[in-house]
Design a protein around this motif. Structure first.
Motif, PDB file in Angstrom:
ATOM      1  N   TYR A  93      -4.236   5.448   3.288  1.00  0.00           N
ATOM      2  CA  TYR A  93      -2.931   4.926   3.652  1.00  0.00           C
ATOM      3  C   TYR A  93      -1.899   5.962   3.259  1.00  0.00           C
ATOM      4  CZ  TYR A  93      -5.104   0.418   4.328  1.00  0.00           C
ATOM      5  OH  TYR A  93      -5.884  -0.593   4.785  1.00  0.00           O
ATOM      6  N   HIS A  94      -0.929   6.143   4.077  1.00  0.00           N
ATOM      7  CA  HIS A  94       0.104   7.071   3.654  1.00  0.00           C
ATOM      8  C   HIS A  94       1.452   6.727   4.246  1.00  0.00           C
ATOM      9  CE1 HIS A  94      -1.512   8.934   7.326  1.00  0.00           C
ATOM     10  NE2 HIS A  94      -0.244   9.137   7.573  1.00  0.00           N
ATOM     11  N   GLN A  95       2.432   7.173   3.527  1.00  0.00           N
ATOM     12  CA  GLN A  95       3.799   7.017   3.955  1.00  0.00           C
ATOM     13  C   GLN A  95       4.286   8.400   4.308  1.00  0.00           C
ATOM     14  OE1 GLN A  95       6.450   6.157   0.788  1.00  0.00           O
ATOM     15  NE2 GLN A  95       8.031   5.320   2.114  1.00  0.00           N
ATOM     16  N   ILE A 251       3.944   1.879   4.514  1.00  0.00           N
ATOM     17  CA  ILE A 251       2.731   2.640   4.295  1.00  0.00           C
ATOM     18  C   ILE A 251       1.762   2.288   5.405  1.00  0.00           C
ATOM     19  CG2 ILE A 251       0.780   3.044   2.763  1.00  0.00           C
ATOM     20  CD1 ILE A 251       3.908   1.628   1.297  1.00  0.00           C
TER      21      ILE A 251
END
Lengths: 259, 259
Positions: A93-95, A251
């Motif tokens: 998961y990334h923002q 996210i």
DNA sequence: GGCTCGGATTTGTCCAGACACATTTCGGCA
DNA sequence: TGCCGAAATGTGTCTGGACAAATCCGAGCC
């Protein structure tokens, strides 16, 4: 080659047997990794070997391996081979931010009023928070950000920069936009990382007074450290009035297979 | 083809003329985009055209375009072409999580005590905050997270789940680990996105009492919405005692341009 | 006018090779 | 024994094709 991609595919296991060839191979290889057939740490068969096994060209195998690399399963190095580094797709998961301005989350047309600056010597606690070492000489710049000149106050800001940027501090007052922007430009060092800490704290008396609030008012405190290669460019404490500021973030799950 | 990659390259402009062919082409194309030769929104020349212009194969051009895509300059679609979508290398910054547990930032060995659950009908404001629609029936679950059974309270939690998960709510009490984890497993839908909002608020009276705090105590309120394909799986309000909780994050610069 | 149906265009996928370059391994030489 | 160079191995880059699939656009039909 066996038959074709389009003809006799949708009869059997619909999920595993559809799509481009390289994706099917990618899925098969991912399955082998997850099942332990290719243990973590080991080298996978070479591109040529895989090409032979799947009766396909090296190009197609490379596309599959490229996907495995992007998914974080394997690591490839010229001359060495393809090494399995993870058992799982690591559902990441990334923002992401298009720029550091987004991290800022304050409209660019707000105005910053610099109240003053003064040299400080870091003590133990402050050193830890700004990311310096105790005993170092830094400069503290105080300021207030307003919705507009003469408008409502948004937050109180205390920024700490290492002493070597002393010459640039004078430019802060007339600089529009965030300080880190100016520092990054002038120092020539690109910001590699930003560390952010968010807390709820009671606003210190002096700060509450500057914002026209009663003592002990609740506030959202953001601490941001802007890090270039190894060194802190600037560390900044922001006290936002409780309720006035909401820090939002999304996210997202990274790259999933098309299905 | 002109000469070669290795021979007469390092004499002139050392920076721009080195490296693999596809990277040199990528740099040239990026330069054209940034200079406005290929305006944002327009279609770039086709792969064949570019291959002809640079006297190279379509494969090499495709590698260059692949890089431009990854860097966020362009967008490609089959049958349509390559469209310029951004003028700048979009120095992307991002924060990544190996798992959603990291987002959680609360040690896994803390214990959650469920106080109870009750059906609610969303009003306008609540609907907006939990990501539902006004008038929908959801279920609210209240709980307190502790450092250990009988230890210190960490935060008060109000979770909202759509009514369709009613059958699962009973399992919340004996579930160890975060609720979204259970919901994701049981519903079979993968969490695609998490929206998080962080604010400083005065703790509501009822909540402050549950945590053994005086009325009006400052708190860090986290709101998280866990989103699967289109629908909200669960939305959760967490009130953390001010000063007890620091939300930390690191944002790193992704893949830098060679410059 | 609105609809469908073919081309034409453009990217997606794939092949069978070739040489360049990095890394490791191993044998020869001091 | 220890060091160095050469060979083997494997990925990186690249050629010049080919067909498939998605998209767009215009012609023709209702």
């Amino acid at each position: 080659m066996t038959r074709d991609t389009g003809t006799a595919s949708k009869t059997s296991a619909a999920a595993a047997n559809t799509g481009p060839r390289y994706l099917r191979i990618q899925r098969m290889l991912a399955g082998r990794i997850e099942s332990g057939a290719y243990p973590v740490g080991s080298l996978m068969p070479t591109e040529s070997d895989l090409g032979e096994e799947f009766a396909t060209s090296r190009f197609t195998v490379r596309e599959a391996l490229r996907c495995l690399t992007e998914d974080g399963y394997v690591e490839r190095r010229q001359g060495m081979g393809t090494r399995v580094i993870s058992l799982r797709p690591q559902r990441r998961y990334h923002q992401s931010f298009e720029s550091l301005q987004e991290l800022f989350q304050v409209a660019v047309d707000t105005t910053m009023v610099v109240l003053g600056d003064q040299p400080v010597v870091l003590d133990g606690e402050l050193a830890e928070r700004v990311g310096g070492r105790a005993g170092e000489r830094w400069i503290r710049i105080d300021g207030v950000r307003w919705t507009a000149p003469g408008g409502r106050p948004i937050c109180y800001i205390q920024s700490y920069v290492p002493e070597r940027f002393e010459a640039l501090v004078q430019q802060f007052a007339e600089h529009r936009g965030p300080f880190f922007d100016l520092l990054e430009r002038r120092s020539g060092a690109a910001i590699e990382e930003v560390q952010q800490e968010i807390r709820a704290v009671e606003m210190p008396l002096a700060i509450a007074r500057q914002l026209g609030l009663p003592a002990g008012a609740a506030s959202l405190q953001l601490l941001r450290r802007y890090v270039t290669a190894g060194a802190i460019l600037i560390a900044s404490f922001n006290w936002h009035i409780a309720g006035e500021m909401t820090y939002k973030m999304r996210i997202r799950r990274g790259r999933q297979q098309p299905d």
